[in-house]
Write a protein that holds these residues in place. Structure first.
Motif, PDB file in Angstrom:
ATOM      1  N   MET A 186      62.938  89.987 -59.109  1.00  0.00           N
ATOM      2  CA  MET A 186      62.762  91.097 -58.011  1.00  0.00           C
ATOM      3  C   MET A 186      62.778  92.561 -59.429  1.00  0.00           C
ATOM      4  SD  MET A 186      61.795  92.253 -55.362  1.00  0.00           S
ATOM      5  CE  MET A 186      61.528  90.919 -54.482  1.00  0.00           C
ATOM      6  N   THR A 187      61.477  93.053 -59.086  1.00  0.00           N
ATOM      7  CA  THR A 187      62.382  94.529 -59.288  1.00  0.00           C
ATOM      8  C   THR A 187      62.669  95.462 -58.003  1.00  0.00           C
ATOM      9  OG1 THR A 187      59.725  94.415 -60.448  1.00  0.00           O
ATOM     10  CG2 THR A 187      61.078  96.550 -60.108  1.00  0.00           C
ATOM     11  N   MET A 188      63.951  96.396 -58.609  1.00  0.00           N
ATOM     12  CA  MET A 188      64.978  97.034 -57.794  1.00  0.00           C
ATOM     13  C   MET A 188      65.097  98.383 -57.986  1.00  0.00           C
ATOM     14  SD  MET A 188      66.896  93.253 -56.829  1.00  0.00           S
ATOM     15  CE  MET A 188      68.545  94.607 -56.112  1.00  0.00           C
ATOM     16  N   MET A 189      65.270  99.306 -57.321  1.00  0.00           N
ATOM     17  CA  MET A 189      66.081 100.394 -57.397  1.00  0.00           C
ATOM     18  C   MET A 189      67.075 100.435 -56.324  1.00  0.00           C
ATOM     19  SD  MET A 189      62.391 102.907 -57.681  1.00  0.00           S
ATOM     20  CE  MET A 189      63.536 104.105 -58.329  1.00  0.00           C
ATOM     21  N   VAL A 190      67.823 100.426 -57.419  1.00  0.00           N
ATOM     22  CA  VAL A 190      69.263 100.696 -56.039  1.00  0.00           C
ATOM     23  C   VAL A 190      70.282 102.417 -56.286  1.00  0.00           C
ATOM     24  CG1 VAL A 190      70.949  99.416 -55.619  1.00  0.00           C
ATOM     25  CG2 VAL A 190      69.154  98.292 -56.769  1.00  0.00           C
ATOM     26  N   VAL A 191      70.056 102.741 -54.730  1.00  0.00           N
ATOM     27  CA  VAL A 191      70.938 103.763 -54.999  1.00  0.00           C
ATOM     28  C   VAL A 191      72.223 103.867 -54.573  1.00  0.00           C
ATOM     29  CG1 VAL A 191      71.274 106.317 -53.429  1.00  0.00           C
ATOM     30  CG2 VAL A 191      69.273 105.786 -54.626  1.00  0.00           C
ATOM     31  N   THR A 192      73.409 103.076 -54.849  1.00  0.00           N
ATOM     32  CA  THR A 192      74.617 103.014 -54.928  1.00  0.00           C
ATOM     33  C   THR A 192      75.495 103.975 -55.568  1.00  0.00           C
ATOM     34  OG1 THR A 192      75.937 101.216 -54.898  1.00  0.00           O
ATOM     35  CG2 THR A 192      74.557 101.659 -56.719  1.00  0.00           C
ATOM     36  N   HIS A 193      76.515 103.512 -54.613  1.00  0.00           N
ATOM     37  CA  HIS A 193      78.163 103.958 -55.726  1.00  0.00           C
ATOM     38  C   HIS A 193      78.998 103.509 -56.337  1.00  0.00           C
ATOM     39  CE1 HIS A 193      77.294 107.865 -53.979  1.00  0.00           C
ATOM     40  NE2 HIS A 193      77.412 107.903 -52.685  1.00  0.00           N
ATOM     41  N   GLU A 194      78.630 102.038 -55.895  1.00  0.00           N
ATOM     42  CA  GLU A 194      79.382 101.266 -56.145  1.00  0.00           C
ATOM     43  C   GLU A 194      79.272 101.202 -58.052  1.00  0.00           C
ATOM     44  OE1 GLU A 194      81.069  98.171 -54.878  1.00  0.00           O
ATOM     45  OE2 GLU A 194      80.682  99.453 -53.421  1.00  0.00           O
ATOM     46  N   LEU A 195      79.271 101.113 -58.816  1.00  0.00           N
ATOM     47  CA  LEU A 195      79.639 101.670 -60.565  1.00  0.00           C
ATOM     48  C   LEU A 195      79.765 100.317 -61.222  1.00  0.00           C
ATOM     49  CD1 LEU A 195      80.720 104.684 -61.288  1.00  0.00           C
ATOM     50  CD2 LEU A 195      78.724 104.531 -60.377  1.00  0.00           C
ATOM     51  N   GLY A 196      80.545  99.079 -60.404  1.00  0.00           N
ATOM     52  CA  GLY A 196      80.996  98.088 -60.755  1.00  0.00           C
ATOM     53  C   GLY A 196      79.830  97.234 -61.215  1.00  0.00           C
ATOM     54  N   PHE A 197      78.565  96.943 -59.716  1.00  0.00           N
ATOM     55  CA  PHE A 197      77.892  96.218 -59.730  1.00  0.00           C
ATOM     56  C   PHE A 197      76.465  97.066 -60.378  1.00  0.00           C
ATOM     57  CE2 PHE A 197      73.128  96.760 -57.212  1.00  0.00           C
ATOM     58  CZ  PHE A 197      73.246  95.181 -57.623  1.00  0.00           C
ATOM     59  N   ALA A 198      76.657  98.606 -60.904  1.00  0.00           N
ATOM     60  CA  ALA A 198      75.390  98.943 -61.741  1.00  0.00           C
ATOM     61  C   ALA A 198      75.726  98.727 -62.782  1.00  0.00           C
ATOM     62  CB  ALA A 198      75.694 100.822 -61.590  1.00  0.00           C
ATOM     63  N   ARG A 199      77.169  98.430 -63.412  1.00  0.00           N
ATOM     64  CA  ARG A 199      77.171  97.915 -64.704  1.00  0.00           C
ATOM     65  C   ARG A 199      76.604  96.722 -65.527  1.00  0.00           C
ATOM     66  NH1 ARG A 199      82.521  99.612 -64.608  1.00  0.00           N
ATOM     67  NH2 ARG A 199      82.301 101.307 -65.155  1.00  0.00           N
ATOM     68  N   GLU A 200      76.956  95.591 -64.119  1.00  0.00           N
ATOM     69  CA  GLU A 200      76.364  93.947 -64.381  1.00  0.00           C
ATOM     70  C   GLU A 200      75.443  93.964 -64.351  1.00  0.00           C
ATOM     71  OE1 GLU A 200      78.062  89.953 -61.884  1.00  0.00           O
ATOM     72  OE2 GLU A 200      79.157  92.148 -61.462  1.00  0.00           O
ATOM     73  N   VAL A 201      74.756  94.835 -62.963  1.00  0.00           N
ATOM     74  CA  VAL A 201      73.275  93.948 -62.976  1.00  0.00           C
ATOM     75  C   VAL A 201      72.046  94.583 -63.563  1.00  0.00           C
ATOM     76  CG1 VAL A 201      71.516  93.254 -61.293  1.00  0.00           C
ATOM     77  CG2 VAL A 201      75.015  92.825 -61.001  1.00  0.00           C
ATOM     78  N   ALA A 202      72.767  96.188 -63.018  1.00  0.00           N
ATOM     79  CA  ALA A 202      71.680  97.247 -63.665  1.00  0.00           C
ATOM     80  C   ALA A 202      70.990  96.913 -65.255  1.00  0.00           C
ATOM     81  CB  ALA A 202      72.053  98.560 -63.059  1.00  0.00           C
ATOM     82  N   ASP A 203      69.530  97.206 -65.724  1.00  0.00           N
ATOM     83  CA  ASP A 203      68.701  97.218 -67.023  1.00  0.00           C
ATOM     84  C   ASP A 203      69.432  98.936 -67.422  1.00  0.00           C
ATOM     85  OD1 ASP A 203      68.088  94.551 -66.807  1.00  0.00           O
ATOM     86  OD2 ASP A 203      66.777  95.120 -65.294  1.00  0.00           O
ATOM     87  N   ARG A 204      69.056  99.946 -66.565  1.00  0.00           N
ATOM     88  CA  ARG A 204      68.680 100.961 -66.540  1.00  0.00           C
ATOM     89  C   ARG A 204      70.094 101.680 -65.305  1.00  0.00           C
ATOM     90  NH1 ARG A 204      63.698 104.656 -66.637  1.00  0.00           N
ATOM     91  NH2 ARG A 204      62.925 102.971 -66.299  1.00  0.00           N
ATOM     92  N   VAL A 205      71.115 102.552 -65.584  1.00  0.00           N
ATOM     93  CA  VAL A 205      71.985 103.270 -64.933  1.00  0.00           C
ATOM     94  C   VAL A 205      70.980 104.862 -64.474  1.00  0.00           C
ATOM     95  CG1 VAL A 205      73.873 104.630 -63.940  1.00  0.00           C
ATOM     96  CG2 VAL A 205      73.150 101.919 -64.512  1.00  0.00           C
ATOM     97  N   VAL A 206      70.399 105.764 -63.752  1.00  0.00           N
ATOM     98  CA  VAL A 206      70.203 107.054 -64.053  1.00  0.00           C
ATOM     99  C   VAL A 206      71.317 107.940 -63.165  1.00  0.00           C
ATOM    100  CG1 VAL A 206      68.412 108.083 -62.745  1.00  0.00           C
ATOM    101  CG2 VAL A 206      67.297 106.264 -63.416  1.00  0.00           C
ATOM    102  N   TYR A 207      71.296 108.609 -63.755  1.00  0.00           N
ATOM    103  CA  TYR A 207      71.926 109.982 -62.529  1.00  0.00           C
ATOM    104  C   TYR A 207      71.629 111.105 -62.684  1.00  0.00           C
ATOM    105  CZ  TYR A 207      75.719 112.877 -62.403  1.00  0.00           C
ATOM    106  OH  TYR A 207      76.361 114.552 -61.846  1.00  0.00           O
ATOM    107  N   MET A 208      71.542 111.489 -61.906  1.00  0.00           N
ATOM    108  CA  MET A 208      70.980 112.670 -60.763  1.00  0.00           C
ATOM    109  C   MET A 208      72.111 113.494 -60.069  1.00  0.00           C
ATOM    110  SD  MET A 208      67.605 111.479 -58.916  1.00  0.00           S
ATOM    111  CE  MET A 208      67.142 112.636 -58.259  1.00  0.00           C
ATOM    112  N   ASP A 209      71.179 114.808 -60.635  1.00  0.00           N
ATOM    113  CA  ASP A 209      72.196 116.157 -60.374  1.00  0.00           C
ATOM    114  C   ASP A 209      71.232 117.164 -59.750  1.00  0.00           C
ATOM    115  OD1 ASP A 209      74.080 117.315 -59.323  1.00  0.00           O
ATOM    116  OD2 ASP A 209      75.109 118.288 -60.634  1.00  0.00           O
ATOM    117  N   GLN A 210      71.690 117.914 -58.284  1.00  0.00           N
ATOM    118  CA  GLN A 210      71.022 119.117 -57.806  1.00  0.00           C
ATOM    119  C   GLN A 210      69.588 118.969 -58.270  1.00  0.00           C
ATOM    120  OE1 GLN A 210      72.535 122.181 -60.038  1.00  0.00           O
ATOM    121  NE2 GLN A 210      74.589 122.048 -59.336  1.00  0.00           N
ATOM    122  N   GLY A 211      69.094 117.627 -58.025  1.00  0.00           N
ATOM    123  CA  GLY A 211      67.415 117.452 -57.269  1.00  0.00           C
ATOM    124  C   GLY A 211      67.065 117.084 -59.056  1.00  0.00           C
TER     125      GLY A 211
END
Lengths: 285, 254
Positions: free
Chosen positions: B201-226
């Motif tokens: 499944m294609t997924m976009m996940v807004v999360t604070h679970e960095l462990g999950f991001a590290r394990e599952v995400a193909d890509r991590v996007v860091y946003m700040d101030q829009g």
């Protein structure tokens, strides 16, 4: 495992002791006082200028029974009209369309802003404004024939009720969390479907107690239709006492019937509340 | 050459004076699992809400499966789509909310079948079978007839995931799906999401679970101030961030 440390001395074991019942002297005293006052009132009425035999004779008189049936028929129909109008107007009021919003606000303003008895008289006397009514070329009739006491009472009471009910419904819809609307949109629902399937069923739970109030108010407000000759119970009671002058006795008859009808409504409301409480009780299934 | 499932181009959104998104551009590829991280107010949730049109964008464009969202271009001008059209476009995305937003007057099963029955108008028995299969997938078949109030937060969120999946979306959007949960319930929801990721499944996940991001995400996007500050493979963004702001955020979170 280490043994628990020894407990300090001087704190006796209270287990097994009961808490003594309080005497509640003041409750006994006040209850006795109230019974005395009620007895005095009952005695006063029993010895007053009331012929109770008339009350018992007329309470089941045919005209009175017809009157109470007419009262209930009118209350139910006018309330149904009021709820339908109320839901429509509340939805209009909450719509993003400024035209619908203004129309809804204007309706509420007009019909809450004038006395109900005045509105009833206006509907009943509509013939003075429009002698004939109808759709040009298709159908027309004399207004006096169309605007019977029944129709005038129904329109007057129902349209007035709609103005109040719309505010109750609006309060109910506003009480539903905005997240519910978003969740409904997220599964592709349009505005009206979301309102019907998701928002209104949840709002109903909140609006039933105030609507119960409104309905009880409506049962009694039908008595105002006596001024436009609608044969509800008070109107019929009045007609009897015009003839036999037993004013208080017949007013008591009508009052007892109102009390009885309202008493029946309360448990009905509880049944309805239970129906719409689905999902709100954690353990009850 | 494959095309991105979601193409976001120069999207801007303001709430009054506050600029929630400032010209964001991003591609999401089919099958990709993307985690959006950042402080609250960084615009990550707004970006998600713009994709399923709970929030209307001020400028720019979002294409989903090649189709422009929310508006139609004709003769150099944009015309807003009807509510019905927007509803149709929303069916391509499934949304999971921070606060679950299950319908409290419907059972777990009814929550799942509501969309397929009412919106898609599909057959009752077929929908029911699929809904039970989805409940099995999130481990809650036994709770089919329970009302949301009778379920724990973790169970409610798993039902909410099943509800979103019932519409057969091409893209799943998760808005902080574990933020409202007690710590011991986070794992069960993440497990369901991991299984979903594995299924392609294609997924976009807004999360604070960095462990999950590290394990599952193909890509991590860091946003700040829009705005997007940094993006890349999870191990890079979370392990060896290039930007000072990313480093500051990560050291504050961990």
């Amino acid at each position: 495992m280490k043994p628990a440390p020894a407990l300090a001395e001087g704190f006796p074991d209270l287990s097994g002791m009961r808490i003594a019942r309080e005497p509640h002297w003041f409750r006994w005293f006040s209850a006795a006082l109230i019974v005395l006052v009620l007895a005095a009132i009952a005695r006063a009425f029993a010895n007053g200028q009331i012929e109770w035999s008339y009350v018992s004779r007329f309470i089941t008189a045919k005209v009175i029974l017809e009157g109470i049936v007419n009262t209930m028929v009118m209350a139910v129909l006018a309330m149904a009209l009021g709820i339908v109008l109320g839901i429509i107007v509340a939805i209009m009021r909450l719509s993003p369309n400024p035209v619908l919003k203004t129309v809804a606000a204007g309706y509420t303003w007009l019909f809450r802003g004038t006395p109900l008895i005045l509105q009833l008289l206006l509907w009943f006397n509509l013939a003075l404004v429009f002698p004939t009514i109808g759709i040009p070329g298709l159908w027309s009739a004399r207004a006096v024939d169309v605007m019977t006491p029944f129709l005038a009472a129904l329109l007057g009471l129902g349209i007035n009720q709609g103005a109040y009910t719309s505010e109750v419904m609006r309060a109910g819809m506003l009480s539903v969390d905005i997240g519910q609307y978003e969740a409904a949109q997220a599964i592709g629902m349009g505005r009206l479907r979301a309102l019907r399937r998701i928002i209104l069923p949840q709002a109903m739970r909140v609006v039933i107690p105030p609507l119960g109030n409104e309905f009880i108010g409506m049962v009694k407000a039908t008595s105002l239709a006596s001024v436009i000759q609608y044969p509800e119970v008070l109107h019929n009671a009045e007609n009897i006492y015009y003839a036999n002058s037993r004013v208080i006795e017949l007013l008591i008859v009508a009052g007892l019937w109102y009390l009885l009808v309202v008493s029946i409504l309360t448990p009905l409301q509880m049944l309805l509340e239970r129906r719409f409480a689905r999902g709100t009780m954690r353990l009850a299934r | 050459m494959t095309k991105p499932l979601v193409a976001i181009r120069s999207v801007a959104k303001s709430f009054g004076e506050f600029q929630a998104l400032k010209s964001v551009s991003l591609d999401v590829w089919p099958g990709e699992v993307m985690c959006l991280i950042g402080a609250s107010g960084s615009g990550k949730t707004t970006l998600l809400r713009c994709i399923n049109q709970l929030t209307a964008i001020d400028a720019g464009g979002i294409w989903l499966d090649g189709e422009l969202l929310g508006v139609r271009e004709q003769g150099g001008r944009l015309y807003r789509l009807s509510e019905r059209e927007i509803g149709r476009q929303r069916l391509k995305t499934g949304m999971v909310f921070q606060r679950f937003n299950l319908f409290p007057h419907k059972t777990a099963l009814e929550n799942i079948t509501e969309g397929p029955l009412q919106v898609q108008g599909r057959k009752a028995d077929e929908v029911r079978t699929e809904a039970l299969e989805l409940l099995r997938r999130v481990g809650l078949v036994a709770k089919a007839d329970s009302y949301p109030a009778q379920l724990s937060g973790g169970q409610q969120q798993r039902v909410a995931i099943a509800r979103a999946l019932a519409m057969k979306p091409m893209l799943m959007l998760f808005d902080e799906p574990t933020s409202a949960l007690d710590p011991e319930l986070v794992g069960e929801v993440l497990a369901v999401m991991k299984e979903l990721a594995k299924s392609g499944m294609t997924m976009m996940v807004v999360t604070h679970e960095l462990g999950f991001a590290r394990e599952v995400a193909d890509r991590v996007v860091y946003m700040d101030q829009g705005a997007i500050v940094e993006q890349g493979r999870a191990s890079d963004v979370l392990g060896t961030p290039r930007e000072e702001r990313t480093r500051a955020f990560l050291s504050a979170v961990i």
